[in-house]
Scaffold this motif. Structure first.
Motif, short mmCIF file in Angstrom:
data_model
loop_
_atom_site.label_atom_id
_atom_site.label_comp_id
_atom_site.label_asym_id
_atom_site.label_seq_id
_atom_site.Cartn_x
_atom_site.Cartn_y
_atom_site.Cartn_z
N CYS A 71 3.80 14.08 8.82
CA CYS A 71 2.73 14.29 8.02
C CYS A 71 3.09 13.84 6.51
CB CYS A 71 1.92 15.24 8.11
SG CYS A 71 0.85 15.63 9.66
N GLU A 72 4.36 14.36 6.18
CA GLU A 72 4.76 14.23 4.88
C GLU A 72 4.77 12.55 4.65
OE1 GLU A 72 8.40 16.45 4.04
OE2 GLU A 72 7.48 18.24 4.32
N GLN A 73 5.29 11.92 5.57
CA GLN A 73 5.41 10.43 5.45
C GLN A 73 4.13 9.90 5.29
OE1 GLN A 73 8.29 9.34 4.52
NE2 GLN A 73 9.30 11.40 4.51
N ILE A 74 3.27 10.30 6.21
CA ILE A 74 1.90 9.79 6.33
C ILE A 74 1.53 9.93 4.65
CG2 ILE A 74 -0.58 10.02 6.83
CD1 ILE A 74 0.55 11.05 9.61
N ARG A 75 1.63 11.01 4.09
CA ARG A 75 1.34 11.30 2.73
C ARG A 75 1.81 10.46 1.71
NH1 ARG A 75 1.73 16.61 4.27
NH2 ARG A 75 -0.14 17.43 5.21
N ALA A 76 3.06 10.14 1.70
CA ALA A 76 4.05 9.21 0.95
C ALA A 76 3.46 7.64 1.11
CB ALA A 76 5.39 9.33 1.47
N TRP A 77 3.22 7.34 2.30
CA TRP A 77 2.65 6.00 2.54
C TRP A 77 1.32 5.91 1.87
CZ3 TRP A 77 -2.03 5.43 5.59
CH2 TRP A 77 -2.48 4.11 5.83
N ASP A 78 0.42 7.02 1.79
CA ASP A 78 -0.83 6.92 1.40
C ASP A 78 -0.95 6.71 -0.22
OD1 ASP A 78 -3.67 7.02 1.44
OD2 ASP A 78 -3.65 9.16 0.68
N ARG A 79 0.24 7.52 -0.88
CA ARG A 79 0.31 6.87 -2.11
C ARG A 79 0.40 5.65 -2.80
NH1 ARG A 79 2.70 12.21 -1.69
NH2 ARG A 79 4.89 11.34 -1.27
N ASP A 80 1.28 4.82 -1.64
CA ASP A 80 1.43 3.43 -2.22
C ASP A 80 1.22 2.65 -0.93
OD1 ASP A 80 1.79 0.90 -2.87
OD2 ASP A 80 3.52 1.20 -4.22
N ARG A 81 0.09 2.38 -0.28
CA ARG A 81 0.28 1.62 0.79
C ARG A 81 0.74 0.28 1.07
NH1 ARG A 81 -5.63 3.49 3.91
NH2 ARG A 81 -5.54 5.75 3.16
N THR A 82 0.92 -0.30 -0.20
CA THR A 82 1.71 -1.79 -0.05
C THR A 82 3.08 -1.67 -0.24
OG1 THR A 82 1.28 -1.79 -2.32
CG2 THR A 82 -0.70 -2.46 -1.06
N ALA A 83 3.72 -0.53 -0.47
CA ALA A 83 5.06 -0.43 -0.71
C ALA A 83 5.99 -0.79 0.51
CB ALA A 83 5.55 1.03 -0.93
N GLN A 84 6.99 -1.57 0.30
CA GLN A 84 7.80 -2.19 1.13
C GLN A 84 9.37 -1.75 0.90
OE1 GLN A 84 7.55 -6.24 1.62
NE2 GLN A 84 6.00 -6.41 2.74
N PRO A 85 10.13 -1.24 1.81
CA PRO A 85 11.58 -1.09 1.64
C PRO A 85 12.33 -2.23 1.27
CG PRO A 85 11.00 -0.96 3.77
CD PRO A 85 9.72 -1.47 3.47
#
Length: 408
Positions: free
Chosen positions: A358-372
């Motif tokens: 869930c922590e990673q879901i929230r991290a994704w939600d903060r910037d849904r377009t971020a790519q590694p």
């Protein structure tokens, strides 16, 4: 021979296909768009109807005795996406690994122009024979078509400014590395941790560095197999898929789903049509136990397992515990058409794993377009020469996955 069930000519269908591709945000380069409008896709799919040739879906052109797809024409939007990633210039020397139908090679020849060179290689002689016929019939007889192992490249025509792989790859072949010119680009549908992404790399010295990572799916390359699988329930309805470098043992996990699961919810919601595959990508760069879980309908119907997408959802494994990605309906807007993302954990460490997911879901939600950024180094590169990030070891390469500062 192509047939059509309507009076619409192929040229009009091709125009509609390219218009859809552009509206979807692909063929961003005007040169890619012009190539798609110029090359007659239906001429490379003689056993498909004209409507099928210009629909936005892949067309299987060869199956094995077990019915599995062995070769296909990729979905047009994916073709355009990968050509955008490849960024072909006039005069480029290009290697295509996986001949398919010859359509992609024709597009590449259109992009590189008369001063360039295109070589297409495939391990299946039936595929290369059909590719040769199609290219000759459409005016692309100058393209080199080779029957051979694509993992070995085609040294006779190297070095290449661009290499594009149009089959699913488990690893980055040393031959592609050796045959790619300095500053050259490699676009490859690379599989790791249960998912496949089209990664665009640029060669910089002893490493390859990505600048584009896109979701995709491809027929796997013959001879590259580094994924393991095993059933984790008594009746065999739930399977895990993990990579060769991960210490996951299905025997240790067997029966873990019979233990009461604990759900953890992220507070993040998605609506109809909103992709959440970025969560999985982020997990691969942060959690070493990331893998894929797949549940048969019987497991879902009985409540044994409820992944967000039953056939393919990310999971985290640690020893005899696991947590998997799930979702539930939320009626925030009165329509009931939103879902909250979360995780269900089983086993002694299940709750903690679910919380980390869930922590990673929230991290994704903060910037849904971020790519590694994915940086590849040859296998055997010492740890002290690798940049910071999560390391995934392949037989021939070490991948380092990291998110840029500002992409939490």
């Amino acid at each position: 021979m192509n047939t059509t069930t309507s009076a619409t000519p192929p040229e009009a269908l091709r125009t509609r296909m390219v218009d859809r591709i552009v509206q979807a945000g692909h063929a961003r380069s005007s040169r890619v768009e012009k190539a798609l409008r110029a090359v007659p896709r239906h001429r490379f799919l003689p056993n498909a109807t004209v409507e099928e040739a210009y629909a936005d879906r892949s067309v299987i052109t060869k199956r094995g005795s077990d019915g599995a797809a062995l070769s296909c024409a990729s979905q047009p939007t994916v073709v355009a996406m990968m050509l955008d990633q490849l960024d072909v210039n006039p005069g480029d020397r290009i290697l295509e690994v996986g001949a398919g139908t010859g359509y992609n090679a024709a597009l590449l020849a259109h992009l590189t122009g008369p001063s360039g060179q295109v070589t297409s290689i495939d391990i299946d002689p039936e595929v290369t024979a059909q590719t040769r016929r199609a290219l000759d019939a459409t005016g692309y007889g100058h393209i080199h078509v080779i029957t051979g192992d694509g993992a070995l490249g085609a040294a006779d025509h190297a070095p290449y400014d661009r290499i594009i792989v149009t089959v699913g790859a488990w690893d980055i072949s040393p031959a592609w590395w050796d045959q790619l010119a300095p500053g050259g680009r490699l676009v490859v549908p690379l599989r790791w941790r249960g998912q496949t992404r089209s990664v665009a790399f640029t060669r910089a010295g002893d490493r390859l560095r990505s600048d584009s990572v896109e979701l995709c799916g491809f027929v796997p390359m013959i001879g590259q197999d580094g994924e393991h699988d095993g059933r984790i329930d008594t009746d065999g309805h739930v399977a895990l898929y993990w990579d060769a470098d991960q210490p996951i043992d299905p025997d240790v996990l067997r029966g873990v789903l019979d233990r009461r699961g604990t759900a953890v919810w992220s507070g993040v919601t998605v609506g109809v049509g909103e992709s959440f595959d970025g969560v999985w990508l982020r997990l691969t760069g942060t959690e070493p136990g990331t893998c894929r879980i797949a549940a048969d309908p019987a497991a879902v119907d009985t409540g044994l397992c409820a992944p967000a997408i039953p056939s393919r959802s990310p999971a985290l494994v640690e020893g005899g515990s696991l947590a998997y990605f799930t979702q539930r309906h939320r009626d925030e807007d009165g329509t009931g058409r939103r879902w909250e993302l979360g995780a269900i954990g089983h086993g002694p460490a299940g709750l903690g794993l679910a919380g980390r997911l869930c922590e990673q879901i929230r991290a994704w939600d903060r910037d849904r377009t971020a790519q590694p950024v994915i940086t590849a180094y040859p296998a055997g590169t010492p740890d002290d020469r690798l940049p910071g990030g999560h390391v995934i070891d392949k037989p021939s390469a070490r991948l380092v996955i990291s998110y840029r500062p500002g992409n939490p």
